[in-house]
Design an enzyme around this catalytic site. Structure first.
Site, PDB file in Angstrom:
ATOM      1  N   GLU A 155       0.838  -1.196   0.000  1.00  0.00           N
ATOM      2  CA  GLU A 155       0.000   0.000   0.000  1.00  0.00           C
ATOM      3  C   GLU A 155       0.876   1.250   0.000  1.00  0.00           C
ATOM      4  OE1 GLU A 155      -3.219  -0.044  -0.511  1.00  0.00           O
ATOM      5  OE2 GLU A 155      -3.058  -2.231  -0.590  1.00  0.00           O
ATOM      6  N   LYS A 351     -50.543   7.665 -29.187  1.00  0.00           N
ATOM      7  CA  LYS A 351     -50.492   6.895 -27.943  1.00  0.00           C
ATOM      8  C   LYS A 351     -51.245   5.596 -28.148  1.00  0.00           C
ATOM      9  CE  LYS A 351     -53.220   6.774 -24.691  1.00  0.00           C
ATOM     10  NZ  LYS A 351     -54.191   5.784 -24.110  1.00  0.00           N
ATOM     11  N   HIS A 363     -49.899  16.624 -39.451  1.00  0.00           N
ATOM     12  CA  HIS A 363     -49.631  17.679 -38.480  1.00  0.00           C
ATOM     13  C   HIS A 363     -50.808  17.928 -37.534  1.00  0.00           C
ATOM     14  CE1 HIS A 363     -49.985  19.868 -42.594  1.00  0.00           C
ATOM     15  NE2 HIS A 363     -51.140  19.356 -42.272  1.00  0.00           N
TER      16      HIS A 363
END
Length: 461
Positions: A155, A351, A363
């Site tokens: 370490e 949806k 549109h």
């Protein structure tokens, strides 16, 4: 090749993330970090994957599902203690075991396969995945002998001046001979300042027992990046994003500006598709060949066939067939299916709608809970009135029908094949095939009306 097992440590709380979400569940390119690790193991046909959980165990289990085995670390007593929780599931098995971390999401199957191959070629008891860094400050150093074997892992705080000059570091990723791992793990002590059991001690225990321990250097050190805070999370995200983009471009996809494009891990794109800036492709989205996606297309779990154009639009959990166009500024919500050679134009919302082949919704329309046939024209401003305050009702428009502008189709209602609906109509009864439905007041012209009305500035007689 011997049987392969894996232990994935995912028990830490991750306080430095400063988040209610457990660390390993933070996403990188749309997928929790620990899921990246598990998926990589699965892609390598690893037989047993044991995920060690602690903090947020239920949340981790909910994300990963039941395709892996879970071991619970009730107390956080160090990495060796965490690994030991997997012993009941693996200790009696032959083969090789990977030790991985749920917060190291970037490791590729290529790197781990190379580590495994090297481990087995060397017939080692343990193989450490190492990395060479320009600045190794803070990392454990790999100390090798003259033969290149790993002597020990030191370490940073315990390293000598000479050892601190070493730039090869321990990544914390290992391959072990499975039986030798569990035998050595039982000998790990907690006689250190923290009173914890460290898995790095296994290397020394194996060396002292005369076992062979080697190191395999990762070709790309960035793959070994661990994520401990939001800064490192962003670094991991950037690396993964670049890897994803590079993979698609090498497979024949044009990405105009990778820096302003976001593509998640599981997205699939076929050759000769062009992705324009500002586009987001998420989840299980698939895109066919010869498509143009974007600018500013946001697709989540969308199936896109070949030759489709989508611009400035949001699509979620839906499908669009070949040679159709969506947008600009369309919103395609879950459950929608768009046929081939169809047009969904500006400011159109779908949806749970099925749109037939060659149908146009150019549109300013809402089409919800509807089945629209082939070759239908939906005029500007058409609304399917699907909700009565309690129940969503279905609208059906059959093949070849023509719906005039500013029409309301009050569901449940059916417009027959080749039927016409006059502009401005509110239709609340079925329209027969080939019929013309007109549902509006007859126009009345009041002659000379304006001259009878008072106006500002006009003198009254």
């Amino acid at each position: 090749m011997s049987k392969i097992h894996a232990v994935v440590l995912a028990a830490g709380q991750g306080t430095r993330m400063k988040s209610k979400l457990y660390k390993v569940l933070h996403p990188v390119c749309g997928k929790p970090m620990v899921q990246h690790v598990v998926d990589t193991m699965a892609s390598m046909q690893v037989q047993d994957i044991v995920v060690v959980v602690g903090h947020g165990a239920d949340a981790v289990r909910a994300k990963l599902g039941e395709d892996v085995t879970y071991a619970l670390q009730e107390e956080q007593l160090g990495t060796a203690h965490a690994v030991s929780q997997a012993a009941p599931f693996l200790q009696d098995k032959e083969g090789t075991t990977f030790l991985l971390y749920g917060d190291v999401p970037l490791l590729s199957a290529t790197t781990l396969s190379a580590l495994l191959t090297y481990h087995e070629e060397q017939q080692a008891a343990a193989t450490v995945l190492t990395a060479v860094l320009p600045d190794a400050t803070g990392y454990g150093r790999i100390v090798r002998n003259e033969a290149g074997e790993v002597l020990r892992i030191v370490e940073h705080k315990d390293a000598s001046e000479a050892e601190r000059a070493i730039r090869e570091i321990n990544t914390g990723i290992y391959c072990y001979d499975n039986r030798k791992l569990w035998k050595a793990l039982a000998e790990v002590k907690n006689d250190n300042a923290q009173g914890e059991y460290y898995v790095t001690d296994v290397v020394g225990i194996l060396r002292d027992a005369g076992e062979k321990v080697v190191g395999y250097e990762a070709i790309d050190p960035e793959e070994t990046l661990g994520v401990n805070d939001r800064v490192q999370l962003s670094e991991a995200e950037a690396y993964m994003k670049k890897r994803i983009m590079t993979g698609h471009m090498r497979n024949g996809v044009t990405i105009i500006d990778p820096t302003s494009t976001y593509i998640e891990t599981d997205v699939k794109i076929e050759a000769d598709t062009v992705i324009h800036p500002g586009s987001f492709l998420r989840g299980q989205t698939t895109v066919g060949a010869d498509c143009v996606i974007g600018p500013q297309a946001d697709l989540t779990n969308v199936e896109v066939a070949s030759g489709v154009t989508i611009s400035y639009s949001v699509m979620v959990d839906s499908r669009v067939e070949s040679d159709s166009s969506v947008g600009p500024f369309a919103y395609v919500r879950p459950g929608s299916q768009i046929g081939s050679n169809a047009k969904i134009g500006d400011f159109v919302e779908l949806k749970n709608a099925k749109i037939g082949d060659g149908t146009k919704v150019p549109h300013l329309s809402y089409v919800g809970d509807a089945e629209i046939g082939d070759g239908v024209n939906i005029g500007c401003g058409t609304i399917t009135v699907n909700y009565d305050g309690a129940v969503k009702h279905k609208t059906t428009v059959k093949d070849g029908a023509f719906i005039g502008c500013n029409s309301n189709l009050v569901a449940p209602v059916t417009v027959g094949q080749n039927a016409y609906v006059a502009a401005g109509s509110t239709i609340n009864q079925d329209v027969p095939d080939n019929a013309l439905a007109i549902a509006r007041e007859r126009q009345v012209n009041k002659i000379d009306y304006a001259n009878k009305m008072p106006r500002k500035g006009k003198k009254q007689s």
